[in-house]
Design an enzyme around this catalytic site. Structure first.
Site, PDB file in Angstrom:
ATOM      1  N   SER A 234       0.861  -1.189   0.000  1.00 35.49           N
ATOM      2  CA  SER A 234       0.000   0.000   0.000  1.00 35.49           C
ATOM      3  C   SER A 234       0.889   1.228   0.000  1.00 35.49           C
ATOM      4  CB  SER A 234      -0.914   0.032   1.233  1.00 35.49           C
ATOM      5  OG  SER A 234      -1.717  -1.109   1.320  1.00 35.49           O
ATOM      6  N   ASP A 307       8.003  -8.349  11.676  1.00 33.50           N
ATOM      7  CA  ASP A 307       8.163  -9.806  11.750  1.00 33.50           C
ATOM      8  C   ASP A 307       7.380 -10.320  12.954  1.00 33.50           C
ATOM      9  OD1 ASP A 307       8.921 -12.404  11.523  1.00 33.50           O
ATOM     10  OD2 ASP A 307      11.060 -12.067  11.833  1.00 33.50           O
ATOM     11  N   ASP A 310       7.032 -16.590  13.661  1.00 36.81           N
ATOM     12  CA  ASP A 310       8.235 -17.410  13.720  1.00 36.81           C
ATOM     13  C   ASP A 310       7.909 -18.839  13.351  1.00 36.81           C
ATOM     14  OD1 ASP A 310      10.199 -15.593  14.268  1.00 36.81           O
ATOM     15  OD2 ASP A 310      10.307 -16.005  16.413  1.00 36.81           O
TER      16      ASP A 310
END
Length: 767
Positions: A234, A307, A310
């Site tokens: 975006s 992030d 995991d």
């Protein structure tokens, strides 16, 4: 005859939008005015009735879409679409989205629970009226009642597994093909140097893992055994008062998603004495999680690529009843799930979990498999507790404070207020752990890669009123890799952000029209990069020389009418497929790690890696040839195929309803028409192709908007098809022409004008 019957059925499925309705569950009268674009403007006497009416209006326009979202979230979509839905349902069951959403409702604040209950009551009031969307007739189905926790599930589904998990799976599969010495090259191109969101305009080098750093992760991947054969985005930007003609902030942007039908977003407006807000809603969810203004502050988001996922390689004992953790064998959690399948037998799956999360790839019975730990389900989430405080916020600072608990998906939240303040906050819950976790699946058995709580909200990156008066985010790196906390490994290239920043820098006292014009910019830096490599070639074949000359003389803009732009795109795609083949990475498609739905395709990942390799003249993945030879091969392939005409002809999107393949007799009704368009993956006009599929635009700006902060009646927007989800509605695709041409339509806010121009008016009154 079938088409005529379909059209009649489509019209009959549109519910009444005018008149007076008496409904149980509402406390007082509510007005729903619809403008000429079909956008509902809701005015109620209190928040509860406002959210009841928003649920009712969402169901009027998008009930089937809402139902599909909750079915995908909880793993029941195959009951509608058959075997094609099983893989996604299995992943949703393994992830435990339903249990997590029920847990989150139990932990929600009292006012959030009341909001969700009122919204659900409005949805159910519409269902009770009995006029159902066309899709239910095709499926021979009826909707189940909406429950409050399902709004949390629907919100969770919209951004589920969006981001870093795919990069880690990709590199894990690739390392089993090309080896560890090459795997660190498999990141998205950084354009030479990453352009940062914070501080605005600053560049930085990336931290690149060494083989020694990756040692434990490589060991973990090796534990899985040998391989068989082995994009979204975006833009948003803001200018402060010193940079605008009005002396007020301006905000603009465009969320990029796959062109799903109906669109993820629906335009809407809700008001009561406590708040008056308009923006892009998420059908199935109350309020405005992503894009809106409330008359005092405007906000918008892009994906921040934090992030928040995991992957752990677990070692299992024979029978998978135990797994190893810190030299101790712990019991796995196991359960069986049964997935109903339309037109076929039910599918039974076993869900195996460790304390890290569920197995999502591999077979625990083999001794090793990959588990997923994600912020999105691992711990109690209170994202929807942010929605009411956001509606009440009066300043950028108050808006950011209201979002402390947001964690369902990560965002660059950009805002501007009537006092003239602009700001950018990375809105996310990010776990504290090693930076090495960002590259590959890590060993789950050592205990060295565990989460150590969350990064505090106060420590998340933010900026207010930067000296240059401009904020730009476009999925580029939020902060430098030397930021005190580990936030991200992968993000999108900086091209769009850099281009927007350059265009803003060239504006003198910018207007809302200037901001809107940026949406349609078609400059392609990768076009220039490949153009200059092609220009160096000296082919003997006349057709190849003609193609070279056409590309060499091109200005690098992906304009729809440009034949050279189309030639560049075809050569780049051919070059990417050559890279996939010669590197051996095309074979990685068979790796089980890339089968997590939706499955990864190596060529699509390499599309983004190629420019960086070309810029660095790094031919290490080309299997013994250089880039000039590879580019020459691509040029020869495209020249042999002949001329395909202007770029827009080959790039025109096709908008496909999820049921049109299942019911081809209704496809002409279900699939709205599109128009030719320019742009590509790297432009601000990000109409992205998917390399493995071809050249048509598959994703892009599903909406565009400009907020003229403080002059709210001057705000504008457009969506790529229309406000309605009903194929028979005149508002199903009536904004596509404006969207294609870069025009915006009015975002009506003043109630006198809304009433006077209303195309339909409905009053909801208590039973």
């Amino acid at each position: 005859m079938a088409a005529a019957i379909g059209e009649a059925a489509a019209r009959a499925a549109i519910p009444p939008l005018d008149g007076r309705m008496t409904l149980a569950g509402i406390g007082g009268p509510v007005d729903i005015f619809r403008d000429q674009w079909g956008v509902p403007h809701i005015r109620a006497g209190n928040p509860a009735d406002c959210f009841f009416a928003q649920g009712f209006a969402h169901a009027q326009d998008r009930l089937w879409q809402m139902d599909a979202a909750r079915r995908r979230a909880v793993g029941r979509y195959a009951e509608w679409v058959g075997p094609s839905g099983v893989a996604g349902d299995a992943l949703a069951r393994r992830a435990g989205i339903e249990a997590a959403s029920r847990r989150d409702l139990a932990a929600a604040s009292g006012e959030t629970a009341a909001m969700l209950s009122a919204y659900a009551a409005g949805v159910n009031a519409f269902i009770a009226e009995g006029v159902l969307p066309l899709e239910y007739g095709l499926l021979g189905a009826t909707p189940e009642p909406w429950e409050p926790w399902q709004s949390i599930a629907a919100m969770r589904q919209r951004g589920f597994l969006m981001g870093s998990i795919w990069f880690k799976l990709w590199r894990a599969a690739a390392v089993r093909t090309i080896g560890p010495d090459q795997v660190t090259k498999l990141r998205y191109d950084d354009g030479g140097r990453d352009l940062l969101c914070i501080p605005p305009g600053v560049e930085a080098d990336r931290w690149v893992a060494t083989l020694a750093d990756l040692g434990p992760a490589l060991e973990a991947v090796a534990a899985l055994g040998a391989s068989d054969a082995t994009g979204g985005g975006s833009n948003n930007w803001a200018l402060g008062p010193s940079r605008t003609a009005t002396g007020r902030p301006l905000l603009a942007g465009d969320p990029h998603r796959v062109f799903e039908i109906p669109s993820m977003y629906a335009q809407g407006h809700i008001a009561c004495p406590e708040f008056d807000a308009i923006g892009l809603t998420v059908p199935g969810v109350p309020a405005f999680p992503h894009f809106a203004h409330n008359g005092r502050v405007a906000w918008c988001v892009t994906h921040a690529f934090m992030d928040i996922f995991d992957l752990f390689v677990e070692r299992f004992a024979p029978g998978a009843g135990q797994y190893l953790f810190r030299d101790e064998w712990l019991p796995t959690t196991r359960r069986t799930e049964v997935i109903g399948v339309r037109g076929g037998p039910a599918v039974e799956i076993e869900v195996v979990e460790t304390h890290h999360g569920p197995v999502i790839a591999g077979d625990p019975a083999s001794g090793a498999a990959v588990t997923l730990r994600t912020v999105q389900v691992a711990e109690t989430d209170r994202s929807l507790d942010c929605l009411l405080p956001m509606l009440r916020a009066g300043t950028v600072d108050a808006l950011f404070e209201a979002t402390r608990e947001w964690g369902l998906i990560d965002h660059n939240l950009v805002a501007g207020d009537v006092a003239g303040r602009i700001g950018h906050l990375v809105r996310a819950k990010v776990p504290r752990r090693s930076r090495i976790n960002g590259w590959l699946p890590v060993p789950g058995w050592t205990g060295d890669h565990e989460w150590q709580g969350d990064i505090p909200w106060e420590a998340m990156p933010r900026v207010f009123d930067p000296p240059g008066g401009a904020i730009v985010t476009a999925n580029n790196r939020p902060v430098a890799d030397d930021f005190p906390e580990y936030l991200t490994t992968d993000c999108h290239p900086p091209y769009r952000a850099d281009r927007i920043a350059r265009l803003l820098a060239g504006l003198d006292r910018a207007t809302a029209a200037d901001m809107a014009a940026i949406h349609m910019d078609t400059a392609s830096p990768n076009g220039i990069l490949l153009r200059d490599r092609v220009a160096r070639l000296a082919p003997a074949d006349p057709a190849q020389r003609a193609l070279r000359d056409r590309i060499a003389g091109w200005d690098g803009h992906m304009d729809g009418g440009s034949v050279a732009a189309g030639a560049y795109a075809r050569v780049r795609r051919a070059l990417t497929l050559i890279l996939a083949d010669r590197s051996g990475l095309a074979r990685a498609a068979a790796d089980p790690l890339l089968k997590v739905p939706p499955p990864l395709v190596p060529a699509n990942q390499l599309w983004w890696t190629l420019p960086g390799l070309l810029r660095a003249d790094d031919a290490g993945l080309l299997g013994g040839i250089g880039w000039d030879e590879a580019v020459g091969q691509a040029l020869a392939q495209v020249a042999a195929e002949g001329d395909n005409g202007p770029w827009s002809a080959m790039h025109q999107p096709r908008f496909v309803h999820p049921l049109s393949a299942q019911f081809p007799e209704a496809a002409a009704l279900l699939d709205p028409a599109s128009r030719p368009i320019g742009g590509d993956n790297d432009c601000v006009l990000a109409t992205g192709l998917i390399c493995s599929i071809g050249l048509p635009a598959m994703y892009g700006a599903v909406a565009r908007y400009v907020f003229d902060v403080g002059n709210w009646d001057a705000c504008q927007w457009a969506v790529f098809h229309g406000a309605s989800g009903h194929p028979g509605s005149p508002n199903y695709a009536d904004q596509n022409a404006a969207w294609t041409e870069g025009r915006l339509v009015p975002m009506l806010y003043g109630w006198d004008r809304i009433q006077s121009e209303a195309a339909a008016t409905m009053e909801l009154v208590p039973h």
